[in-house]
Structure formats: structure tokens, C-alpha cells
Write an enzyme that holds these catalytic residues in place. Structure first.
Site, PDB file in Angstrom:
ATOM      1  N   ILE A   1      11.287  -0.203   7.947  1.00 38.05           N
ATOM      2  CA  ILE A   1      12.136  -0.162   6.759  1.00 38.05           C
ATOM      3  C   ILE A   1      13.625  -0.291   7.101  1.00 38.05           C
ATOM      4  CG2 ILE A   1      12.834   1.251   4.788  1.00 38.05           C
ATOM      5  CD1 ILE A   1      10.119  -0.011   4.461  1.00 38.05           C
ATOM      6  N   PRO A   2      14.170   0.360   8.141  1.00 42.62           N
ATOM      7  CA  PRO A   2      15.600   0.185   8.424  1.00 42.62           C
ATOM      8  C   PRO A   2      16.007  -1.268   8.663  1.00 42.62           C
ATOM      9  CG  PRO A   2      14.766   2.103   9.597  1.00 42.62           C
ATOM     10  CD  PRO A   2      13.575   1.410   9.002  1.00 42.62           C
TER      11      PRO A   2
ATOM     12  N   HIS B   1      13.777 -11.107  18.564  1.00 44.03           N
ATOM     13  CA  HIS B   1      12.607 -10.797  19.400  1.00 44.03           C
ATOM     14  C   HIS B   1      12.673 -11.547  20.732  1.00 44.03           C
ATOM     15  CE1 HIS B   1      10.810  -8.985  15.804  1.00 44.03           C
ATOM     16  NE2 HIS B   1       9.907  -8.467  16.601  1.00 44.03           N
TER      17      HIS B   1
END
Length: 572
Positions: free
Chosen positions: A454-455, A490
């Protein structure tokens, strides 16, 4: 005999009722014993029914099968543990996890983390200068974004040049990425409030200018009245003077009320000046007493009401938030999105905090144990011969690695998103604890990525997705940009610590875009969508680990061969 007697009486009575025609109107219920005998011998034993495991039965309580699956999984896991210990012995060495951070090269990782304070304080000082209008908005924007770019660029460059241990590099780069995203949010939010404040100040100046114009109009009117008095005689002057006096009185009343409102808005409290417009601090003249009596019903009551008003906590506004405490509390809070004020809990729950700390310690030990005892031997044995393994061997090792890898991944999720972030939030009294939602029930790839972190999702929506849609880009285009940003992050977090770029993580994240479109269109809300989500997690991560570890070990082997060849050449 007792069983047949009620039956005989019932049949005789029913026969009489049928002849009289009463049986169709008032049916007679047989006795309870008679009911049992009828159900047993005369009622049908079959009806149209679905099997419970059929989808049309409406049956969905499989709790017993879930318990069986858990027992089977535990038995399978225990067998794998025993087989692993029998094959490799006990490989758990907790000290090695600490020794990695004690090497001289690892000090560069700590240096990178400490150097983040430079970028944090630079962002604060630049924003303070912009709020005071010491520097212009363009210069402030240039300095802010130079500082933000340098935060990420310097860390990546130092890691690629110095080559600290991969684990140390990952933690240093992970912390750098967090501060980098926090700085972007800090700059964007404060820029918004700064521009809003400057716009309000400009509006106040324009209102002050209109007030000056009205004063000039009054002076012009006075001059015209004086000239009319000199030229027009006594009667005309008297009439003009009466009209002018009335108009002048209205202008003075308007002037006084405008000055009263302006000074009250500027000082943030009730004005206590008299009709002359002069304000004496601490004075007790008749005008201030009259105003206090009008607002508070008496001098003492008004003062008490004003004191109670001041005791209430006033919300923090820009630029009062530009302080060292505010920015460092934001850096410590478990969030990536900046706000001038954050929701806070009234107190620290000590028992809750102790439970979270115990979970952090326990899960860290479990993760280290599984990695040392299960994952590392499997990966090392895959490439120990020096030759590239066959496709069959890679698939076998990937499937073998998928079980411990996903167990570690789930432990890391609970360790970081629940235990660690809740411990930090409880210690700092940060009230917003929604760090994740039910991503495990996701029936589409997009729902999974929106709810498991969520953050980061909030930050991407606030600072990437919505700015793009507000500029006219479609939702699909904005979503693709968000996935590309995630793919780049990533790839950086994996490739830079390892010192190699293979773009596998980047391509895997981009492959989520068409997969998300397919699951949103065809499988959302179905169990098959959840199977697709878990399959991508279960098999995708171990495959990526095998590919990157293979490339890393091959590069290390080539470096060792080059070093050996150089040593032999020097010896000759």
C-alpha cells in the site's frame, strides 16, 4: 398393539371424513408415532439433489479439506527438512549473516545510508529559502530536482564502482530508494502549498490596492466639494456639503471596517482598536473595553474565552512545517507520502509493541535459517559443475526451489509489512497502519499489485498516475508508465547490488501489463484468477532467482579464472 391402535383409529376416522367431504377442507394430521411409521415406509427416499462437490450444489464449506491440506503440507515440509539435513548436514551459521556487514567494503554501505542526511537537509533548506522568497520558484525547482537526482545517482555510482557485498549493497540501495521517493513527495507537496500561499498573498495585495484606490476617491471628492463651496454659494455649498458629509461618513465607516478586517486576518486574532484605528498593546482604553464587551459579554469573560481558544491545538500550516523535526519525523514514519500533519495515536501500546518486536526477531531467525539450510545449497549445487545445466535440470531445480523461496517470501512479507512497520508505527505513534490489504485473495494481477504494498501504491498513484491523467493521458497509458517505473526500480534493486544487468526483472514486470489486462477482462472475480496470481508468484520468483544467481556465479568464476591466469603469468 399400541402402535397399530392409533393407526386403526386414524384410518377409520379419515374414511368417515372423506365420505362427509370434510377431509379436503380440514385435513387431519396423523399422530406423531403414526408420522414416524409413514416416513419410514411410505414417504419417498429420493429427491432431485446435486452432489456436494458439484458447483451447482451451493456447498462451500471445505474447512476439513483445508485442515487436511495443512497437515499434508506440514508432513511434506518436515520430510524435506529431514532429507535436507541428512544430505547437507546442519548448515545454519547465524554469525555469517552478521559477518557480511563487518567487512571493510561493507562500511561503504553505512556511509551511503549516513550520506542521505545531506539530501534531506538540502531539501529542507531549499524549501525554506523558497518560502521566504530568497530564491525564485524556478531556482527552487532546479535545486530540488538536482538534489533528488543526485540522491539516487550517487548511490548507484558508488555501489557499481566500489562493489560492496551484494547483501550490504541491497540494503543501502533499498534505504536510498525509500528516501528518494520520500523526497519527491516532500518537494511536490511543499511546492503545492507554497504556490497556494503565494497566490493568497497576491490576492491580499490586490485587495489592499483596491482599498488605496477608494481612499484616493474620497480625497478627490473632498477637493471637488471644496471647489463647489467656493464657486456655488452658500445654499449650494450647504446642500453639497450635506451630501458630501453623508458620503464621507459612509466612506469612513467602510474604511474602518476594511482596516479592522484586514488587521484581524493578518494577526490571526480579534482586533481591539477603537474608532481612531490605533491599537495599543496591553492598554485598557474605553474602545477596547467596548469591543471586548461586545464579543465576550464583559472584559473577564471575553479574556477567558480567548484563552480557551488559544489552548486548543492549532493545525500546522505552511511554512510552519519547514523544520528539522518535521522532515525527520516524516523520514522515520512508515509512509512514502508526505503530509504537513500525520494522524497520530494518543499513546504507545507497550504490549502490542513487544509482540511486534518478538515477531521481528523470530521471523528474522526463520528467514536466515531457511536461506542457509535450504535455498543456498540448492542454488550452489545447480551450478557447482561449472557447465551450464540442461533445461530439464533447471526446471527441476526451479520447482525444488519454489517451496522454500515462497515460504521465505511469505515470512518476509509478514516480517516487514506487518511486524516491522507496525513496530515503527507504534513506537512513533503513527496512526495509519494500512500497509497491505487482502492481496492473497486477488483474482487479477492489477488487484494484487494495488494491495500487497500500500505505501508504494499510494505514492505511485499520487505522484505518477494522477499527474499523468490530469495532463490528459488515458488511464491505460498512465498504468503502463507506473508499471515501467516499477520495472526500472526492481531492475535497479537487483542488478546494481549484483553488478550485472540482464533486464530479466524489468521484462518480468512489463509482462505483468498484458497479464493484468487478461485477468481483468476474463478471470476477475473467479477462482481461476486467484490461481493465475498465485502461479505467477509461486513459479516466477524462483525462476528469476535461478537466472540471476547463475549469471552472478558465472561472472565470479570468470573473474577467478582471470585472476589465476594473471597470477600464473606474473610467476612466469
Amino acid at each position: 398393539m399400541s402402535t397399530e391402535s392409533p393407526l386403526r383409529h386414524f384410518r377409520v376416522l379419515e374414511k368417515i371424513r372423506r365420505k362427509s367431504g370434510i377431509a379436503d377442507v380440514l385435513p387431519l394430521e396423523p399422530p406423531k408415532k403414526m408420522k414416524k411409521d409413514i416416513h419410514m415406509f411410505e414417504m419417498p427416499a429420493h429427491a432431485a439433489r446435486e452432489s456436494m462437490l458439484s458447483s451447482g450444489s451451493g456447498f462451500n464449506n471445505y474447512r476439513g479439506l483445508y485442515n487436511l491440506a495443512i497437515i499434508a503440507l506440514l508432513a511434506f515440509g518436515v520430510r524435506l527438512v529431514l532429507e535436507n539435513i541428512r544430505k547437507y548436514g546442519l548448515l545454519i551459521r547465524p554469525a555469517t549473516a552478521v559477518d557480511v556487514f563487518m567487512t571493510p567494503e561493507a562500511l561503504w554501505g553505512f556511509f551511503l545510508i549516513l550520506s542521505l542526511n545531506v539530501y534531506i537537509l538540502t531539501a529542507l533548506f531549499v524549501e525554506k529559502a523558497a518560502a521566504r522568497e530568497t530564491i525564485g520558484p524556478r531556482v527552487a525547482r532546479l535545486l530540488h530536482w538536482t538534489n533528488v537526482i543526485a540522491c539516487m545517482a550517487v548511490a548507484n555510482s558508488l555501489i557499481l564502482v566500489i562493489h560492496p557485498p551484494p547483501l550490504v549493497s541491497f540494503f543501502a540501495l533499498f534505504e536510498t530508494a525509500i528516501v528518494w521517493m520520500k523526497l519527491i513527495s516532500y518537494v511536490a507537496v511543499n511546492q503545492h502549498y507554497r504556490e497556494k500561499m503565494q497566490l493568497e498573498n497576491a490576492n491580499k495585495h490586490s485587495r489592499r490596492g483596491s482599498f488605496s484606490n477608494k481612499t484616493a476617491d474620497v480625497r478627490t471628492l473632498r477637493r471637488r466639494q471644496t471647489s463647489a463651496k467656493k464657486e456655488g454659494g452658500v445654499d449650494g455649498a450647504a446642500n453639497g456639503n450635506g451630501d458630501a458629509h453623508q458620503h464621507q461618513k459612509q466612506q469612513q465607516q467602510h474604511e474602518h471596517s476594511h482596516r479592522h478586517d484586514h488587521e484581524g486576518g493578518r494577526n490571526g486574532k480579534h482586533s481591539r482598536q477603537g474608532s481612531t484605528g490605533k491599537h495599543k498593546r496591553g492598554g485598557s482604553d474605553g474602545a477596547s473595553a467596548a469591543i471586548a464587551k461586545e464579543h465576550g459579554g464583559g472584559g473577564g469573560d471575553g479574556h477567558q474565552h480567548h484563552k480557551q481558544k488559544q489552548e486548543k491545538p492549532r493545525p500546522l500550516v505552511y511554512p510552519e512545517n519547514l523544520s528539522t523535526k518535521n522532515i525527520y519525523m516524516y523520514m522515520l514514519f512508515p509512509t512514502l507520502c508526505y503530509e504537513i500533519e500525520f494522524p497520530r495515536t494518543p499513546r504507545v501500546r507497550v504490549r502490542f509493541l513487544i509482540r511486534r518486536i518478538i515477531e521481528v526477531v523470530f521471523l528474522f531467525a526463520v528467514i536466515v535459517t531457511l536461506a542457509q539450510q535450504w535455498v543456498m545449497p540448492t542454488v550452489e549445487n545447480t551450478f557447482k559443475d561449472g557447465a551450464d545445466p540442461s533445461l530439464y535440470h533447471l526446471i527441476d531445480r526451479t520447482l525444488k526451489l519454489s517451496v522454500p523461496n515462497n515460504i521465505i517470501w511469505l515470512c518476509m512479507f509478514y516480517f516487514y509489512f506487518h511486524s516491522f512497520l507496525n513496530a515503527i508505527g507504534e513506537l512513533l505513534r503513527f496512526a495509519d497502519r494500512q500497509f497491505y490489504r487482502d492481496w492473497w485473495n486477488a483474482t487479477s494481477i492489477s488487484y494484487f499489485w494495488k494491495n500487497w504494498n500500500i505505501p508504494v501504491h499510494k505514492w505511485a498513484v499520487r505522484h505518477v498516475y494522477r499527474p499523468l491523467t490530469s495532463q490528459g493521458y488515458t488511464r491505460t497509458q498512465a498504468m503502463v508508465v507506473v508499471f515501467m517505473f516499477s520495472a526500472v526500480m526492481h531492475e535497479v534493486l537487483v542488478s546494481v547490488p549484483l553488478g550485472l544487468f540482464r533486464m530479466w526483472s524489468f521484462l518480468a514486470m512489463l509482462a505483468q501489463v498484458p497479464l493484468a489486462a487478461l485477468t481483468d477482462k476474463f478471470l476477475v472475480g473467479t477462482p481461476y484468477g486467484n490461481v493465475v496470481v498465485w502461479s505467477s508468484v509461486f513459479f516466477g520468483q524462483p525462476m528469476a532467482i535461478m537466472l540471476y544467481v547463475q549469471a552472478y556465479l558465472l561472472r565470479q568464476r570468470e573473474q577467478q579464472l582471470e585472476a589465476a591466469a594473471a597470477a600464473v603469468g606474473d610467476g612466469l
